[in-house]
Enzyme design. Sequence first.
Site, short mmCIF file in Angstrom:
data_model
loop_
_atom_site.label_atom_id
_atom_site.label_comp_id
_atom_site.label_asym_id
_atom_site.label_seq_id
_atom_site.Cartn_x
_atom_site.Cartn_y
_atom_site.Cartn_z
CE LYS A 53 -3.77 -2.63 2.21
NZ LYS A 53 -4.56 -2.76 3.35
CD GLN A 97 -3.61 -4.70 6.33
OE1 GLN A 97 -3.81 -3.51 5.63
NE2 GLN A 97 -3.83 -5.69 5.70
CG ASP A 120 -9.99 -0.51 4.84
OD1 ASP A 120 -9.58 -1.02 3.92
OD2 ASP A 120 -9.41 -0.58 5.91
#
Length: 291
Positions: A53, A97, A120
Amino acid sequence: MSATVLDGKKIGRVIEEELFHRITNLQSKEIAPHLAVVIVGDDPASHVYVRNKEMACERCGIKSTRIDLDGNISEEEILATVNMLNSDNSVHGILVQSPLPKGINESMVTDAILPEKDVDGFHKMNLGRLVQGDSSGLLPCTPAGIMKILESSDIELSGKNALVIGRSRIVGMPMSILLAQRGIDATVTIAHSRTKNLSEICRKADLVVAAIGKPEFVKSEWIKSGAIVIDVGINRVEDSSRKSGYRLVGDVDSDVSKVAGYITPVPGGVGPMTIAMLMSNTIMATESQSM
Ligand code: GUN
Protein backbone atom coordinates in the site's frame (compact mmCIF):
# COMPACT_ATOMS: atom_id res chain seq x y z
CA MET A 1 -9.04 -24.83 -23.47
CA SER A 2 -7.67 -22.85 -20.60
CA ALA A 3 -9.33 -19.82 -19.03
CA THR A 4 -8.64 -16.22 -20.03
CA VAL A 5 -6.55 -14.67 -17.25
CA LEU A 6 -8.00 -11.46 -15.80
CA ASP A 7 -4.86 -9.40 -15.22
CA GLY A 8 -5.54 -7.37 -12.06
CA LYS A 9 -2.07 -5.88 -12.04
CA LYS A 10 -2.55 -4.35 -15.49
CA ILE A 11 -6.11 -3.12 -14.82
CA GLY A 12 -5.04 -1.76 -11.41
CA ARG A 13 -2.19 0.24 -12.95
CA VAL A 14 -4.60 1.82 -15.46
CA ILE A 15 -6.87 2.86 -12.56
CA GLU A 16 -3.88 4.35 -10.74
CA GLU A 17 -2.80 6.27 -13.89
CA GLU A 18 -6.34 7.62 -14.30
CA LEU A 19 -5.99 9.25 -10.84
CA PHE A 20 -3.04 11.32 -12.03
CA HIS A 21 -5.04 14.37 -13.19
CA ARG A 22 -7.13 14.45 -10.02
CA ILE A 23 -3.96 14.28 -7.90
CA THR A 24 -2.22 17.08 -9.83
CA ASN A 25 -5.41 19.16 -9.61
CA LEU A 26 -5.39 18.77 -5.81
CA GLN A 27 -1.67 19.54 -5.67
CA SER A 28 -2.21 22.72 -7.71
CA LYS A 29 -4.46 23.88 -4.85
CA GLU A 30 -1.68 23.02 -2.37
CA ILE A 31 -3.57 19.96 -1.13
CA ALA A 32 -1.40 16.87 -0.64
CA PRO A 33 -3.56 13.70 -0.52
CA HIS A 34 -2.47 11.84 2.60
CA LEU A 35 -3.20 8.27 3.72
CA ALA A 36 -2.41 7.07 7.26
CA VAL A 37 -2.03 3.32 7.73
CA VAL A 38 -2.09 1.81 11.21
CA ILE A 39 -0.64 -1.65 11.68
CA VAL A 40 -0.83 -3.47 15.01
CA GLY A 41 1.51 -6.37 15.80
CA ASP A 42 3.88 -8.36 13.62
CA ASP A 43 1.72 -10.53 11.35
CA PRO A 44 4.13 -11.06 8.41
CA ALA A 45 1.42 -11.11 5.71
CA SER A 46 -0.11 -7.85 7.01
CA HIS A 47 3.32 -6.22 6.90
CA VAL A 48 3.69 -7.24 3.23
CA TYR A 49 0.22 -5.84 2.39
CA VAL A 50 0.95 -2.56 4.17
CA ARG A 51 4.28 -2.23 2.38
CA ASN A 52 2.46 -2.76 -0.95
CA LYS A 53 0.00 0.00 0.00
CA GLU A 54 2.87 2.37 0.83
CA MET A 55 4.57 1.58 -2.51
CA ALA A 56 1.32 2.31 -4.37
CA CYS A 57 1.11 5.70 -2.60
CA GLU A 58 4.68 6.43 -3.75
CA ARG A 59 3.77 5.49 -7.36
CA CYS A 60 0.68 7.72 -7.35
CA GLY A 61 2.14 10.75 -5.54
CA ILE A 62 0.04 10.25 -2.40
CA LYS A 63 1.68 11.01 0.94
CA SER A 64 1.57 8.04 3.31
CA THR A 65 2.22 7.78 7.02
CA ARG A 66 2.61 4.41 8.64
CA ILE A 67 1.97 3.96 12.35
CA ASP A 68 3.32 0.73 13.84
CA LEU A 69 1.73 -0.27 17.14
CA ASP A 70 2.82 -3.04 19.47
CA GLY A 71 0.76 -6.26 19.37
CA ASN A 72 0.08 -5.98 23.12
CA ILE A 73 -1.48 -2.54 22.86
CA SER A 74 -4.95 -1.95 24.38
CA GLU A 75 -8.11 -1.15 22.43
CA GLU A 76 -8.17 2.30 24.10
CA GLU A 77 -4.69 3.08 22.75
CA ILE A 78 -5.69 2.07 19.22
CA LEU A 79 -8.81 4.24 19.52
CA ALA A 80 -6.65 7.14 20.76
CA THR A 81 -4.45 6.78 17.65
CA VAL A 82 -7.53 6.80 15.40
CA ASN A 83 -8.87 9.91 17.19
CA MET A 84 -5.53 11.66 16.77
CA LEU A 85 -5.66 10.93 12.99
CA ASN A 86 -9.33 11.98 12.81
CA SER A 87 -8.47 15.40 14.17
CA ASP A 88 -5.39 15.87 11.97
CA ASN A 89 -6.64 17.94 9.01
CA SER A 90 -3.61 16.99 6.90
CA VAL A 91 -4.74 13.30 6.94
CA HIS A 92 -7.52 12.49 4.43
CA GLY A 93 -7.66 8.69 4.66
CA ILE A 94 -7.25 6.31 7.60
CA LEU A 95 -6.84 2.55 7.36
CA VAL A 96 -6.32 0.14 10.26
CA GLN A 97 -4.92 -3.09 8.84
CA SER A 98 -6.93 -6.20 9.65
CA PRO A 99 -6.63 -8.65 11.41
CA LEU A 100 -6.15 -6.94 14.77
CA PRO A 101 -4.81 -8.95 17.72
CA LYS A 102 -7.23 -11.18 19.64
CA GLY A 103 -9.43 -9.30 22.10
CA ILE A 104 -9.63 -6.10 20.03
CA ASN A 105 -13.09 -5.31 18.70
CA GLU A 106 -12.43 -4.59 15.00
CA SER A 107 -15.79 -3.04 14.22
CA MET A 108 -15.44 -0.70 17.20
CA VAL A 109 -12.10 0.48 15.77
CA THR A 110 -13.55 0.82 12.25
CA ASP A 111 -16.51 2.83 13.49
CA ALA A 112 -14.18 5.20 15.37
CA ILE A 113 -12.74 6.39 12.03
CA LEU A 114 -14.54 9.47 10.67
CA PRO A 115 -16.77 8.16 7.83
CA GLU A 116 -15.28 10.70 5.38
CA LYS A 117 -11.75 9.36 6.14
CA ASP A 118 -12.81 5.67 6.05
CA VAL A 119 -10.96 4.69 2.86
CA ASP A 120 -11.60 1.00 3.60
CA GLY A 121 -15.36 1.62 3.33
CA PHE A 122 -16.05 -0.48 6.43
CA HIS A 123 -17.73 2.19 8.60
CA LYS A 124 -21.43 1.56 9.35
CA MET A 125 -22.30 4.81 7.60
CA ASN A 126 -20.50 3.83 4.38
CA LEU A 127 -21.78 0.23 4.41
CA GLY A 128 -25.28 1.50 5.26
CA ARG A 129 -25.27 3.76 2.19
CA LEU A 130 -24.27 0.76 0.05
CA VAL A 131 -27.08 -1.41 1.49
CA GLN A 132 -29.52 1.38 0.59
CA GLY A 133 -28.51 1.07 -3.06
CA ASP A 134 -26.10 4.02 -3.24
CA SER A 135 -22.68 2.84 -4.46
CA SER A 136 -21.30 6.32 -5.12
CA GLY A 137 -19.46 6.62 -1.76
CA LEU A 138 -16.37 4.98 -0.27
CA LEU A 139 -16.74 1.26 -1.10
CA PRO A 140 -14.77 -1.65 0.42
CA CYS A 141 -11.67 -1.94 -1.76
CA THR A 142 -11.57 -5.66 -2.58
CA PRO A 143 -15.22 -6.02 -3.70
CA ALA A 144 -15.03 -2.69 -5.55
CA GLY A 145 -11.83 -3.87 -7.27
CA ILE A 146 -13.53 -7.11 -8.34
CA MET A 147 -16.43 -5.13 -9.85
CA LYS A 148 -13.85 -3.06 -11.80
CA ILE A 149 -12.13 -6.21 -13.13
CA LEU A 150 -15.50 -7.54 -14.34
CA GLU A 151 -16.50 -4.19 -15.82
CA SER A 152 -13.23 -3.58 -17.63
CA SER A 153 -13.33 -7.12 -19.05
CA ASP A 154 -16.89 -6.48 -20.42
CA ILE A 155 -18.34 -9.32 -18.38
CA GLU A 156 -22.14 -9.00 -18.30
CA LEU A 157 -23.76 -10.25 -15.10
CA SER A 158 -27.45 -9.40 -15.51
CA GLY A 159 -29.55 -12.45 -14.60
CA LYS A 160 -26.44 -14.61 -14.06
CA ASN A 161 -25.99 -16.87 -11.04
CA ALA A 162 -23.24 -15.51 -8.79
CA LEU A 163 -21.90 -17.51 -5.87
CA VAL A 164 -19.89 -15.71 -3.18
CA ILE A 165 -18.06 -18.18 -0.95
CA GLY A 166 -17.35 -16.49 2.39
CA ARG A 167 -19.40 -13.93 4.34
CA SER A 168 -16.68 -11.70 5.75
CA ARG A 169 -17.13 -8.03 6.58
CA ILE A 170 -14.18 -7.17 4.30
CA VAL A 171 -15.10 -9.16 1.18
CA GLY A 172 -18.04 -11.61 1.12
CA MET A 173 -20.88 -9.47 2.50
CA PRO A 174 -20.17 -6.24 0.58
CA MET A 175 -19.34 -8.30 -2.55
CA SER A 176 -22.78 -9.91 -2.55
CA ILE A 177 -24.48 -6.51 -2.20
CA LEU A 178 -22.50 -5.05 -5.12
CA LEU A 179 -23.33 -8.02 -7.36
CA ALA A 180 -27.05 -7.83 -6.54
CA GLN A 181 -27.33 -4.03 -6.93
CA ARG A 182 -29.60 -2.53 -9.57
CA GLY A 183 -27.79 -2.22 -12.88
CA ILE A 184 -25.58 -5.26 -12.17
CA ASP A 185 -28.53 -7.56 -11.41
CA ALA A 186 -26.82 -10.87 -10.66
CA THR A 187 -28.76 -13.50 -8.71
CA VAL A 188 -26.54 -13.91 -5.67
CA THR A 189 -25.99 -16.85 -3.33
CA ILE A 190 -23.74 -16.50 -0.25
CA ALA A 191 -22.09 -19.74 0.88
CA HIS A 192 -20.28 -20.17 4.20
CA SER A 193 -18.93 -22.80 6.58
CA ARG A 194 -22.44 -24.17 7.31
CA THR A 195 -23.50 -24.42 3.66
CA LYS A 196 -24.54 -27.91 2.59
CA ASN A 197 -23.76 -29.30 -0.88
CA LEU A 198 -21.38 -26.49 -1.77
CA SER A 199 -20.01 -28.35 -4.80
CA GLU A 200 -23.56 -28.72 -6.24
CA ILE A 201 -24.37 -25.05 -5.68
CA CYS A 202 -21.04 -24.09 -7.23
CA ARG A 203 -21.70 -26.12 -10.39
CA LYS A 204 -24.75 -23.91 -11.09
CA ALA A 205 -22.78 -20.66 -10.78
CA ASP A 206 -21.82 -18.50 -13.76
CA LEU A 207 -19.58 -16.44 -11.45
CA VAL A 208 -17.75 -17.77 -8.39
CA VAL A 209 -16.01 -15.42 -5.93
CA ALA A 210 -13.88 -17.49 -3.56
CA ALA A 211 -13.06 -15.60 -0.34
CA ILE A 212 -12.69 -18.17 2.42
CA GLY A 213 -8.96 -18.16 3.12
CA LYS A 214 -8.49 -21.91 2.55
CA PRO A 215 -5.69 -22.90 0.19
CA GLU A 216 -6.87 -24.46 -3.13
CA PHE A 217 -10.32 -25.16 -1.64
CA VAL A 218 -12.43 -24.77 -4.80
CA LYS A 219 -11.94 -27.75 -7.11
CA SER A 220 -12.25 -28.00 -10.90
CA GLU A 221 -15.12 -30.55 -10.65
CA TRP A 222 -17.22 -27.86 -8.91
CA ILE A 223 -16.93 -25.39 -11.76
CA LYS A 224 -19.34 -25.01 -14.65
CA SER A 225 -17.59 -24.96 -18.02
CA GLY A 226 -16.83 -21.36 -19.03
CA ALA A 227 -17.64 -19.86 -15.60
CA ILE A 228 -15.92 -16.71 -14.31
CA VAL A 229 -13.79 -17.48 -11.24
CA ILE A 230 -12.49 -14.73 -8.96
CA ASP A 231 -9.89 -15.94 -6.46
CA VAL A 232 -9.60 -13.62 -3.45
CA GLY A 233 -7.40 -15.95 -1.39
CA ILE A 234 -3.75 -15.29 -0.65
CA ASN A 235 -2.54 -18.27 1.39
CA ARG A 236 1.01 -19.17 2.35
CA VAL A 237 1.77 -22.87 1.93
CA GLU A 238 5.07 -24.47 2.89
CA ASP A 239 7.47 -25.06 0.01
CA SER A 240 10.98 -26.12 0.96
CA SER A 241 12.17 -25.69 -2.65
CA ARG A 242 11.74 -21.91 -2.28
CA LYS A 243 14.22 -19.62 -0.56
CA SER A 244 11.38 -18.06 1.44
CA GLY A 245 10.18 -21.53 2.53
CA TYR A 246 6.66 -20.85 1.24
CA ARG A 247 4.65 -20.08 -1.88
CA LEU A 248 1.43 -18.17 -2.32
CA VAL A 249 -1.71 -19.97 -3.47
CA GLY A 250 -5.30 -18.83 -3.80
CA ASP A 251 -8.56 -20.33 -2.54
CA VAL A 252 -8.97 -21.95 -5.96
CA ASP A 253 -7.16 -25.07 -7.17
CA SER A 254 -4.90 -24.50 -10.19
CA ASP A 255 -6.84 -27.11 -12.24
CA VAL A 256 -9.87 -24.79 -12.22
CA SER A 257 -8.25 -22.79 -15.05
CA LYS A 258 -8.79 -25.82 -17.34
CA VAL A 259 -12.58 -25.54 -16.91
CA ALA A 260 -13.30 -21.86 -16.25
CA GLY A 261 -13.82 -19.25 -18.98
CA TYR A 262 -12.10 -16.48 -17.01
CA ILE A 263 -9.94 -16.59 -13.89
CA THR A 264 -7.96 -14.18 -11.72
CA PRO A 265 -4.39 -15.29 -10.94
CA VAL A 266 -2.79 -15.35 -7.47
CA PRO A 267 -0.73 -13.25 -7.12
CA GLY A 268 -1.53 -10.53 -9.67
CA GLY A 269 -5.32 -10.70 -9.70
CA VAL A 270 -7.48 -9.31 -6.92
CA GLY A 271 -4.59 -8.04 -4.72
CA PRO A 272 -3.41 -5.21 -7.01
CA MET A 273 -7.05 -4.21 -7.64
CA THR A 274 -7.64 -3.83 -3.89
CA ILE A 275 -4.68 -1.48 -3.73
CA ALA A 276 -5.76 0.52 -6.80
CA MET A 277 -9.21 1.01 -5.21
CA LEU A 278 -7.57 2.15 -1.98
CA MET A 279 -5.71 4.82 -3.97
CA SER A 280 -8.96 5.79 -5.67
CA ASN A 281 -10.82 6.00 -2.32
CA THR A 282 -8.01 8.12 -0.87
CA ILE A 283 -8.39 10.62 -3.71
CA MET A 284 -12.19 10.60 -3.38
CA ALA A 285 -11.84 11.23 0.37
CA THR A 286 -9.32 14.06 -0.22
CA GLU A 287 -11.58 15.72 -2.80
CA SER A 288 -14.66 15.53 -0.59
CA GLN A 289 -12.75 17.00 2.38
CA SER A 290 -11.35 19.82 0.23
CA MET A 291 -14.62 21.16 -1.16
N1 GUN B 1 -6.76 -7.06 5.61
C1 GUN B 1 -6.97 -7.74 4.47
N2 GUN B 1 -7.59 -6.96 3.55
C2 GUN B 1 -7.76 -5.75 4.12
C3 GUN B 1 -8.33 -4.52 3.66
O1 GUN B 1 -8.83 -4.38 2.53
N3 GUN B 1 -8.31 -3.50 4.57
C4 GUN B 1 -7.80 -3.64 5.83
N4 GUN B 1 -7.85 -2.59 6.64
N5 GUN B 1 -7.26 -4.75 6.27
C5 GUN B 1 -7.24 -5.81 5.42
